[in-house]
Design a protein around this motif. Structure first.
Motif, PDB file in Angstrom:
ATOM      1  N   ALA A   1      71.571  17.659  44.804  1.00 33.92           N
ATOM      2  CA  ALA A   1      70.485  16.675  44.813  1.00 33.92           C
ATOM      3  C   ALA A   1      69.402  17.067  45.805  1.00 33.92           C
TER       4      ALA A   1
ATOM      5  N   VAL B   1      68.470  10.599  41.944  1.00 37.51           N
ATOM      6  CA  VAL B   1      69.612  11.526  41.873  1.00 37.51           C
ATOM      7  C   VAL B   1      70.548  11.296  43.051  1.00 37.51           C
TER       8      VAL B   1
ATOM      9  N   TYR C   1      73.237  19.480  39.604  1.00 38.75           N
ATOM     10  CA  TYR C   1      72.206  19.369  38.579  1.00 38.75           C
ATOM     11  C   TYR C   1      71.845  20.704  37.939  1.00 38.75           C
ATOM     12  N   LYS C   2      71.485  20.610  36.649  1.00 38.37           N
ATOM     13  CA  LYS C   2      70.999  21.747  35.867  1.00 38.37           C
ATOM     14  C   LYS C   2      69.715  21.311  35.190  1.00 38.37           C
TER      15      LYS C   2
ATOM     16  N   VAL D   1      67.419  20.286  44.040  1.00 43.46           N
ATOM     17  CA  VAL D   1      66.923  20.329  42.665  1.00 43.46           C
ATOM     18  C   VAL D   1      65.399  20.199  42.561  1.00 43.46           C
TER      19      VAL D   1
ATOM     20  N   ALA E   1      72.861  15.831  35.025  1.00 44.45           N
ATOM     21  CA  ALA E   1      73.748  15.584  36.165  1.00 44.45           C
ATOM     22  C   ALA E   1      75.143  15.991  35.712  1.00 44.45           C
TER      23      ALA E   1
ATOM     24  N   SER F   1      71.966  12.736  31.277  1.00 38.23           N
ATOM     25  CA  SER F   1      70.794  13.612  31.151  1.00 38.23           C
ATOM     26  C   SER F   1      69.559  12.733  31.039  1.00 38.23           C
TER      27      SER F   1
ATOM     28  N   LEU G   1      66.825  17.172  32.717  1.00 35.06           N
ATOM     29  CA  LEU G   1      67.672  17.232  33.895  1.00 35.06           C
ATOM     30  C   LEU G   1      69.061  16.735  33.515  1.00 35.06           C
TER      31      LEU G   1
END
Length: 110
Positions: free
Chosen positions: A38, A110, A4-5, A41, A59, A95, A57
């Motif tokens: 996950a 997630v 994740y970012k 995050v 993925a 996202s 967020l």
């Protein structure tokens, strides 16, 4: 596996428009895109984005990042995923907004 970012609104807008990103200012400073698992995050959001609204967020498909993805020690010695290239739109599985709810970020599953 998804990793994740988290992007702030303007970072997300720039990524969505360009289809790629070198990341946030901290990513540019450190020379890689910071990502989280996950399990990591939510702590990442609480530590680095506390009280910030308008987050997105992402993925990311870990398998698309090889060989530029490295697992390196960070917080408390835990291994975190670091991407040593730009993040690309085709890397993203999905996202979703990361809204604040009672001062905490509300995460999708997630």
């Amino acid at each position: 596996m998804a990793i994740y970012k988290i992007f702030r609104g303007p970072e997300w807008d720039a990524f969505a428009a360009a289809g790629h990103s070198q990341g946030a200012p901290i990513d540019l400073r450190d020379g890689y895109v910071h990502l989280s698992t996950a399990a990591q995050v939510e702590e990442t959001a609480a530590r680095h984005f506390a009280g910030e609204d308008g987050l997105m967020l992402l993925a990311v498909d870990e398998t698309r990042l090889v060989p530029e993805l490295r697992w390196e020690p960070s917080r408390g010695g835990a291994l975190f995923p670091h991407l040593y290239r730009e993040l690309r739109a085709e890397d993203v599985l999905w996202s979703a907004p990361l809204p604040l709810d009672g001062g905490q970020h509300r995460f999708p599953p997630v």
